[in-house]
Motif scaffolding. Structure first.
Motif, PDB file in Angstrom:
ATOM      1  N   MET A   1      10.766  -4.728  -3.855  1.00  0.00           N
ATOM      2  CA  MET A   1      10.020  -5.961  -3.662  1.00  0.00           C
ATOM      3  C   MET A   1       9.081  -5.842  -2.475  1.00  0.00           C
ATOM      4  O   MET A   1       9.464  -5.374  -1.425  1.00  0.00           O
ATOM      5  N   LYS A   2       7.884  -6.259  -2.644  1.00  0.00           N
ATOM      6  CA  LYS A   2       6.949  -6.266  -1.536  1.00  0.00           C
ATOM      7  C   LYS A   2       7.214  -7.491  -0.678  1.00  0.00           C
ATOM      8  O   LYS A   2       7.946  -8.383  -1.041  1.00  0.00           O
ATOM      9  N   ASN A   3       6.537  -7.579   0.451  1.00  0.00           N
ATOM     10  CA  ASN A   3       6.668  -8.773   1.275  1.00  0.00           C
ATOM     11  C   ASN A   3       5.422  -8.983   2.094  1.00  0.00           C
ATOM     12  O   ASN A   3       4.412  -8.360   1.867  1.00  0.00           O
ATOM     13  N   LEU A   4       5.513  -9.903   3.054  1.00  0.00           N
ATOM     14  CA  LEU A   4       4.355 -10.270   3.859  1.00  0.00           C
ATOM     15  C   LEU A   4       3.759  -9.062   4.540  1.00  0.00           C
ATOM     16  O   LEU A   4       2.556  -8.973   4.726  1.00  0.00           O
ATOM     17  N   ALA A   5       4.595  -8.127   4.931  1.00  0.00           N
ATOM     18  CA  ALA A   5       4.067  -6.904   5.484  1.00  0.00           C
ATOM     19  C   ALA A   5       3.607  -6.029   4.332  1.00  0.00           C
ATOM     20  O   ALA A   5       3.090  -6.515   3.366  1.00  0.00           O
ATOM     21  N   VAL A   6       3.801  -4.733   4.405  1.00  0.00           N
ATOM     22  CA  VAL A   6       3.287  -3.863   3.367  1.00  0.00           C
ATOM     23  C   VAL A   6       4.427  -3.057   2.795  1.00  0.00           C
ATOM     24  O   VAL A   6       5.058  -2.292   3.500  1.00  0.00           O
ATOM     25  N   THR A   7       4.686  -3.224   1.509  1.00  0.00           N
ATOM     26  CA  THR A   7       5.734  -2.433   0.900  1.00  0.00           C
ATOM     27  C   THR A   7       5.288  -0.992   0.885  1.00  0.00           C
ATOM     28  O   THR A   7       4.241  -0.672   0.400  1.00  0.00           O
ATOM     29  N   GLY A 107      -8.585  -4.252  -7.296  1.00  0.00           N
ATOM     30  CA  GLY A 107      -8.013  -3.002  -7.770  1.00  0.00           C
ATOM     31  C   GLY A 107      -7.185  -2.352  -6.686  1.00  0.00           C
ATOM     32  O   GLY A 107      -6.856  -2.955  -5.669  1.00  0.00           O
ATOM     33  N   GLY A 108      -6.867  -1.086  -6.898  1.00  0.00           N
ATOM     34  CA  GLY A 108      -6.047  -0.377  -5.941  1.00  0.00           C
ATOM     35  C   GLY A 108      -4.594  -0.820  -6.012  1.00  0.00           C
ATOM     36  O   GLY A 108      -4.198  -1.614  -6.860  1.00  0.00           O
ATOM     37  N   VAL A 109      -3.803  -0.289  -5.088  1.00  0.00           N
ATOM     38  CA  VAL A 109      -2.390  -0.659  -4.986  1.00  0.00           C
ATOM     39  C   VAL A 109      -2.264  -1.719  -3.907  1.00  0.00           C
ATOM     40  O   VAL A 109      -2.582  -1.474  -2.748  1.00  0.00           O
ATOM     41  N   LYS A 110      -1.800  -2.891  -4.291  1.00  0.00           N
ATOM     42  CA  LYS A 110      -1.740  -4.006  -3.366  1.00  0.00           C
ATOM     43  C   LYS A 110      -0.678  -3.767  -2.294  1.00  0.00           C
ATOM     44  O   LYS A 110       0.405  -3.276  -2.582  1.00  0.00           O
ATOM     45  N   SER A 111      -0.999  -4.124  -1.065  1.00  0.00           N
ATOM     46  CA  SER A 111      -0.070  -3.940   0.048  1.00  0.00           C
ATOM     47  C   SER A 111       0.526  -5.257   0.526  1.00  0.00           C
ATOM     48  O   SER A 111       1.339  -5.264   1.451  1.00  0.00           O
ATOM     49  N   GLY A 112       0.148  -6.365  -0.079  1.00  0.00           N
ATOM     50  CA  GLY A 112       0.739  -7.648   0.274  1.00  0.00           C
ATOM     51  C   GLY A 112      -0.262  -8.778   0.202  1.00  0.00           C
ATOM     52  O   GLY A 112      -1.462  -8.558   0.013  1.00  0.00           O
ATOM     53  N   PHE A 113       0.246 -10.003   0.320  1.00  0.00           N
ATOM     54  CA  PHE A 113      -0.637 -11.165   0.318  1.00  0.00           C
ATOM     55  C   PHE A 113      -0.036 -12.275   1.172  1.00  0.00           C
ATOM     56  O   PHE A 113       1.182 -12.329   1.389  1.00  0.00           O
ATOM     57  N   ILE A 123      -5.365 -11.065   0.035  1.00  0.00           N
ATOM     58  CA  ILE A 123      -4.680  -9.909  -0.539  1.00  0.00           C
ATOM     59  C   ILE A 123      -5.285  -8.662   0.091  1.00  0.00           C
ATOM     60  O   ILE A 123      -6.499  -8.592   0.311  1.00  0.00           O
ATOM     61  N   THR A 124      -4.431  -7.679   0.371  1.00  0.00           N
ATOM     62  CA  THR A 124      -4.932  -6.384   0.818  1.00  0.00           C
ATOM     63  C   THR A 124      -4.517  -5.312  -0.190  1.00  0.00           C
ATOM     64  O   THR A 124      -3.476  -5.416  -0.843  1.00  0.00           O
ATOM     65  N   ALA A 125      -5.351  -4.292  -0.321  1.00  0.00           N
ATOM     66  CA  ALA A 125      -5.100  -3.223  -1.296  1.00  0.00           C
ATOM     67  C   ALA A 125      -5.550  -1.897  -0.713  1.00  0.00           C
ATOM     68  O   ALA A 125      -6.430  -1.839   0.149  1.00  0.00           O
ATOM     69  N   ASN A 126      -4.934  -0.831  -1.209  1.00  0.00           N
ATOM     70  CA  ASN A 126      -5.268   0.519  -0.753  1.00  0.00           C
ATOM     71  C   ASN A 126      -5.582   1.427  -1.932  1.00  0.00           C
ATOM     72  O   ASN A 126      -4.963   1.324  -2.994  1.00  0.00           O
ATOM     73  N   ALA A 127      -6.565   2.277  -1.736  1.00  0.00           N
ATOM     74  CA  ALA A 127      -6.998   3.251  -2.735  1.00  0.00           C
ATOM     75  C   ALA A 127      -7.769   4.337  -1.984  1.00  0.00           C
ATOM     76  O   ALA A 127      -8.028   4.197  -0.782  1.00  0.00           O
ATOM     77  N   PRO A 128      -8.162   5.419  -2.646  1.00  0.00           N
ATOM     78  CA  PRO A 128      -8.919   6.481  -1.957  1.00  0.00           C
ATOM     79  C   PRO A 128     -10.364   6.067  -1.668  1.00  0.00           C
ATOM     80  O   PRO A 128     -11.320   6.738  -2.040  1.00  0.00           O
ATOM     81  N   TRP A 129     -10.521   4.917  -1.012  1.00  0.00           N
ATOM     82  CA  TRP A 129     -11.850   4.439  -0.631  1.00  0.00           C
ATOM     83  C   TRP A 129     -12.215   5.035   0.721  1.00  0.00           C
ATOM     84  O   TRP A 129     -11.397   5.062   1.640  1.00  0.00           O
ATOM     85  N   PRO A 166      -3.217  -9.626   6.558  1.00  0.00           N
ATOM     86  CA  PRO A 166      -3.419 -10.199   7.888  1.00  0.00           C
ATOM     87  C   PRO A 166      -2.237 -11.058   8.319  1.00  0.00           C
ATOM     88  O   PRO A 166      -1.533 -11.632   7.490  1.00  0.00           O
ATOM     89  N   LEU A 167      -2.028 -11.101   9.612  1.00  0.00           N
ATOM     90  CA  LEU A 167      -1.017 -11.960  10.211  1.00  0.00           C
ATOM     91  C   LEU A 167      -1.735 -13.040  11.006  1.00  0.00           C
ATOM     92  O   LEU A 167      -2.454 -12.739  11.960  1.00  0.00           O
ATOM     93  N   PHE A 168      -1.569 -14.296  10.600  1.00  0.00           N
ATOM     94  CA  PHE A 168      -2.213 -15.401  11.301  1.00  0.00           C
ATOM     95  C   PHE A 168      -1.239 -16.003  12.303  1.00  0.00           C
ATOM     96  O   PHE A 168      -0.146 -16.449  11.953  1.00  0.00           O
ATOM     97  N   LEU A 169      -1.667 -16.006  13.567  1.00  0.00           N
ATOM     98  CA  LEU A 169      -0.857 -16.549  14.646  1.00  0.00           C
ATOM     99  C   LEU A 169      -1.048 -18.049  14.793  1.00  0.00           C
ATOM    100  O   LEU A 169      -0.206 -18.727  15.376  1.00  0.00           O
TER     101      LEU A 169
END
Length: 236
Positions: A1-7, A107-113, A123-129, A166-169
């Motif tokens: 399971m992913k979470n607020l951070a990045v799985t 697209g890409g592999v999502k790292s969390g939302f 939402i953040t995502a990672n790929a070979p960009w 992102p982490l909002f304070l």
């Protein structure tokens, strides 16, 4: 399971000397369903085989929440469905599906939302960009998404840069932490207007900006803000 951070990017958020909430809206305390409580949110191992599926659930308050279902396809590709609940998870309504024509999910592999209000989410995502930060935003509660173009410093223009959500304070103040694959470089972004604009800090292993004091060492970013202390693992 992913979470607020990045799985899989092993991002943990630990708050000390403060309440459990790191909400953007005081009484609306975001919660992420995982195997732990909201005071200590740890990433579980990322799926690594095509066909694997994981879920991530984020609650802005006791009733309003979102659930993402990710289907890893391999080769930096991942399908995603996004659901919303307005009654604490008793009923879920699908609001977006990357397999449907016209979908704007990234697209890409999502790292969390995360969501900072009933309409605004990230939402953040990672790929070979190369030289790109995979940050995307919604203004309609998750139905549609658009890329947030962030300026990447010239010395990282060819780097692949991993990013966590992102982490909002506070309502306006947020941190976006990244990890460039270029050796010995650090890159983070801070917003003080709720994400309308982001200021970059490259190779600032320690610093202070808009009331935030930070230091990055051995894969951990320690943050102090408003008498609160947080530790965030750098995406790897």
């Amino acid at each position: 399971m992913k979470n607020l951070a990045v799985t899989g990017l092993v991002a943990a958020i630990i708050l000390s000397g403060c309440s459990e909430s790191n909400s953007a809206h005081g009484s609306a305390s975001p919660e992420v369903t995982a195997k732990t409580s909201t005071s200590l949110i740890e990433a579980s191992p990322k799926h690594n085989a095509a066909g694997d599926s994981t879920e991530e659930t984020f609650f802005l308050n006791k009733t309003l929440g979102w659930k993402a279902v990710y289907h890893f396809q391999g080769m930096a590709r991942e399908d995603m469905e996004l659901y919303q609940t307005k009654n604490a998870g008793r009923d879920w309504k699908k609001i977006s599906d990357s397999s449907q024509s016209g979908s704007t999910l990234p697209g890409g592999v999502k790292s969390g939302f995360v969501f900072t209000s009933g309409t605004e989410g990230w939402i953040t995502a990672n790929a070979p960009w190369q030289g790109k930060i995979g940050l995307f935003k919604t203004n309609d509660g998750g139905v549609s998404w658009s890329e947030v173009p962030l300026i990447v410093p010239d010395l990282l223009s060819t780097a692949q840069i991993r990013v966590g959500p992102p982490l909002f304070l506070s309502e306006n103040l947020g941190i976006l932490l990244t990890r460039p694959d270029a050796a010995d470089h650090t890159l983070l972004y801070i917003t003080k207007d709720g994400g309308q604009s982001w200021k970059s800090f490259v190779d600032n292993a320690s610093g202070e900006y808009s009331g935030i004091t930070w230091s990055i060492s051995e894969g951990v970013m320690n943050v102090k803000y408003d008498n609160k202390t947080l530790s965030i693992s750098v995406p790897d």
